[in-house]
Design a protein around this motif. Structure first.
Motif, PDB file in Angstrom:
ATOM      1  N   LEU A  61       3.184  -4.042   3.211  1.00  0.00           N
ATOM      2  CA  LEU A  61       4.439  -3.431   3.436  1.00  0.00           C
ATOM      3  C   LEU A  61       4.036  -2.520   2.746  1.00  0.00           C
ATOM      4  O   LEU A  61       2.988  -1.414   1.852  1.00  0.00           O
ATOM      5  N   LEU A  62       3.562  -0.586   3.593  1.00  0.00           N
ATOM      6  CA  LEU A  62       3.703   0.462   3.875  1.00  0.00           C
ATOM      7  C   LEU A  62       4.338   1.686   3.713  1.00  0.00           C
ATOM      8  O   LEU A  62       5.728   1.127   4.236  1.00  0.00           O
ATOM      9  N   GLU A  63       4.711   1.966   2.455  1.00  0.00           N
ATOM     10  CA  GLU A  63       5.742   3.225   2.234  1.00  0.00           C
ATOM     11  C   GLU A  63       4.154   4.249   1.836  1.00  0.00           C
ATOM     12  O   GLU A  63       3.375   4.874   1.338  1.00  0.00           O
ATOM     13  N   VAL A  64       4.741   5.054   2.126  1.00  0.00           N
ATOM     14  CA  VAL A  64       4.372   6.628   2.576  1.00  0.00           C
ATOM     15  C   VAL A  64       5.053   7.384   1.874  1.00  0.00           C
ATOM     16  O   VAL A  64       6.437   7.747   2.153  1.00  0.00           O
ATOM     17  N   VAL A  82      -7.464   3.056  -6.315  1.00  0.00           N
ATOM     18  CA  VAL A  82      -6.761   3.916  -5.772  1.00  0.00           C
ATOM     19  C   VAL A  82      -7.927   4.835  -4.793  1.00  0.00           C
ATOM     20  O   VAL A  82      -9.183   4.393  -5.523  1.00  0.00           O
ATOM     21  N   ILE A  83      -7.882   4.380  -3.294  1.00  0.00           N
ATOM     22  CA  ILE A  83      -9.035   5.138  -3.010  1.00  0.00           C
ATOM     23  C   ILE A  83      -8.662   5.831  -2.181  1.00  0.00           C
ATOM     24  O   ILE A  83      -7.617   6.943  -1.934  1.00  0.00           O
ATOM     25  N   ALA A  84      -9.206   7.338  -2.972  1.00  0.00           N
ATOM     26  CA  ALA A  84      -9.608   8.992  -2.300  1.00  0.00           C
ATOM     27  C   ALA A  84     -11.170   9.216  -1.757  1.00  0.00           C
ATOM     28  O   ALA A  84     -11.160   9.924  -2.059  1.00  0.00           O
ATOM     29  N   ILE A 121       0.933  -1.298  -0.035  1.00  0.00           N
ATOM     30  CA  ILE A 121       0.043   0.128   0.001  1.00  0.00           C
ATOM     31  C   ILE A 121       0.471   1.145  -0.163  1.00  0.00           C
ATOM     32  O   ILE A 121       1.747   1.514   0.647  1.00  0.00           O
ATOM     33  N   VAL A 122       0.689   1.807  -0.895  1.00  0.00           N
ATOM     34  CA  VAL A 122       1.273   3.232  -1.030  1.00  0.00           C
ATOM     35  C   VAL A 122       0.705   4.101  -0.568  1.00  0.00           C
ATOM     36  O   VAL A 122      -0.858   4.668  -0.587  1.00  0.00           O
ATOM     37  N   VAL A 134      -3.417   2.426  -3.866  1.00  0.00           N
ATOM     38  CA  VAL A 134      -2.800   3.330  -3.135  1.00  0.00           C
ATOM     39  C   VAL A 134      -3.781   4.243  -2.871  1.00  0.00           C
ATOM     40  O   VAL A 134      -5.157   3.546  -3.078  1.00  0.00           O
ATOM     41  N   LEU A 135      -3.731   4.902  -1.403  1.00  0.00           N
ATOM     42  CA  LEU A 135      -4.554   5.751  -0.279  1.00  0.00           C
ATOM     43  C   LEU A 135      -4.202   6.981  -1.404  1.00  0.00           C
ATOM     44  O   LEU A 135      -3.419   7.466  -0.665  1.00  0.00           O
TER      45      LEU A 135
END
Length: 114
Positions: free
Chosen positions: A43-46, A97-99, A18-19, A73-74
């Protein structure tokens, strides 16, 4: 690392990548929740964009990476120009994508109400 290698790495580990794109800490509580409740599943990438932005962004390349890999993608960006460009880039890569709470005029982003 190119997109293909990054994708193979997350698949081999059996995790979803998840980015999170955030602006001035706008996604911190959600990021903490993913870490707390998602454990080793993600696995989280910010990617953070901090500081003031102009009212209109003509060149989003200055703020968004050209290449990235994610299973999801969040979008917690507050600037509509960046959210729009992010949704377009994800659509080109077939990344959902979730927005949340946004009123984007683009079909590529899921925008559930908040």
């Amino acid at each position: 690392m190119d997109d293909r290698m990054a994708r193979e790495e997350t698949e081999a580990r059996g995790v979803q990548k998840i980015v999170v794109f955030q602006q001035n800490g706008s996604g911190e509580s959600k990021i903490a929740g993913i870490g707390r409740f998602g454990g080793e599943l993600f696995l989280l990438e910010v990617l953070s964009i901090d500081g003031a932005l102009p009212p209109i962004i003509d060149d989003p390349e200055e703020y968004l990476p050209e290449s990235f890999h994610a299973d999801l993608v969040l979008d917690f960006l507050r600037h509509p120009d960046l959210s729009y460009e992010l949704a377009k880039r994800c659509a080109q890569r077939s990344i959902p994508v979730i927005a949340s709470g946004k009123k984007l005029e683009i079909k590529e982003a899921l925008t559930p109400p908040t």
